[in-house]
Design an enzyme around this catalytic site. Structure first.
Site, mmCIF file in Angstrom:
data_model
loop_
_atom_site.group_PDB
_atom_site.id
_atom_site.type_symbol
_atom_site.label_atom_id
_atom_site.label_comp_id
_atom_site.label_asym_id
_atom_site.label_seq_id
_atom_site.Cartn_x
_atom_site.Cartn_y
_atom_site.Cartn_z
ATOM 1 C CE1 TYR A 255 -2.437 -3.447 1.956
ATOM 2 C CE2 TYR A 255 -3.676 -2.465 0.141
ATOM 3 C CZ TYR A 255 -3.451 -3.520 1.011
ATOM 4 O OH TYR A 255 -4.223 -4.660 0.922
ATOM 5 C CG ASP A 256 1.579 2.904 -3.457
ATOM 6 O OD1 ASP A 256 0.974 2.846 -4.550
ATOM 7 O OD2 ASP A 256 2.463 2.091 -3.095
#
Ligand SMILES: O=C(O)[C@H](O)[C@H](O)COP(=O)(O)O
Ligand SMILES: [Mg+2]
Length: 299
Positions: free
Chosen positions: A18-19
């Protein structure tokens, strides 16, 4: 079935997947003014790994600017643009969605956070922290003059709630034609440093009962909160994870936005809420004891 995170590789995989990391505040980063152990390090690890951090709180007692002050006080790196509170989302909703006319105003039940955000949005208001309303004197309808320009009542967490405020809000909601009933959020409880307290939902409840009306609730899990964030920040929902301590606000908000969800057990939710015969139907993707567990990735 939620995946329980316990091992170093679990956290490594999660961080790589996840960014954008959307953090709830009360019960995840802190309880009252007490930082949760490891929260600071966890945020630093994510920033070091180039992750985008967004703070999404239903707590309407503070504006984004005063939240920035709290973050600074607690030594947590945060920018005003990263902070989204239900007071801010409510003010934006009133100015940009409801498009309240300039000659109209809001009757506020709530604290300085709401007042500051309404001012930022150029929305007029009465009530709130006005000493005339913060009184334990009996309310007299005979001495009350209805302001015909009140076209909305906004109700948020108010630790000085009283009968006068409820009575005035009731007058506007039942006597001003078309007066909108809004709530910043409807959390039933609030995780303070010393234990659970009644939440914002408990503040609007008497008005819901007396008027037999349901407010439009702006904060999590409502889409209005997500719209407010997406209006300012572009992110890919598939590469975004929502971290929260409450199932029916944070985790439901994540589900509604197509985000991944991580539940931490340092706030509202108890083990019995997620396992066993009374387990909630709201199931997060991941569960971990505390956000501090992310420190496991550090050698
Ligand atoms: O009563 C409230 O308003 C809530 O308990 C509280 O504000 C929750 O804040 P959050 O966990 O969304 O940061
Ligand atoms: Mg919370």
């Amino acid at each position: 079935m939620a995946k329980r995170l316990t091992q170093r590789e679990h956290y490594d995989t999660l961080i790589n997947q996840y960014d954008t990391w959307m953090f709830d505040c009360d019960g995840v980063l802190w309880r009252g003014d007490h930082l949760i152990d490891g929260a600071l390090e966890a945020l630093s690890i994510l920033r070091e790994r180039g992750k985008r951090i967004i703070f999404v709180t239903n707590n309407a007692s503070k504006s984004r600017r005063s939240y920035k002050g709290k973050f600074d006080q607690l030594g947590v790196e945060a920018r005003v643009e990263e902070i989204f509170g239900s007071a801010y989302a409510s003010a934006v909703y009133i100015s940009s969605v409801m498009k309240i006319p300039k000659d109209k105003k809001v009757y506020v039940i709530g604290m300085t956070g709401i007042e500051e955000e309404l001012r930022e949005e150029g929305v007029s208001f009465i009530g709130g922290t006005d000493p005339a309303d913060n009184t334990l004197e009996p309310f007299s309808l005979a001495n009350f003059t209805l302001d015909p320009d009140v076209s909305a009542v906004l109700c948020g967490l108010d630790v000085q709630i009283n009968y006068t405020k409820l009575s005035k809000a009731f007058q506007y909601l039942t006597r001003n034609p078309g007066c909108q009933f809004l709530a910043t959020n409807e959390d039933s409880t609030y995780p303070s440093a010393d234990g659970l307290l009644p939440g914002a939902g408990a503040i609007s409840a008497p008005l819901r009962f007396a008027t037999e009306r349901e407010p439009i609730s702006i904060g999590k899990p409502a889409k209005t909160m997500l719209d407010c964030i997406q209006a300012k920040i572009h992110f890919d929902p598939k590469r975004t994870i929502m971290i929260g301590d409450r199932l029916n606000t944070d985790i439901l908000f994540g589900h509604a936005g197509g985000l991944a969800t991580l539940l931490v057990m340092t706030g509202i939710t108890l083990e019995a809420d997620i396992t066993g015969p009374n387990a909630s139907a709201i199931v997060p993707d991941y569960v971990t004891a505390s956000i501090g567990d992310l420190r496991a990735v550090k050698p």
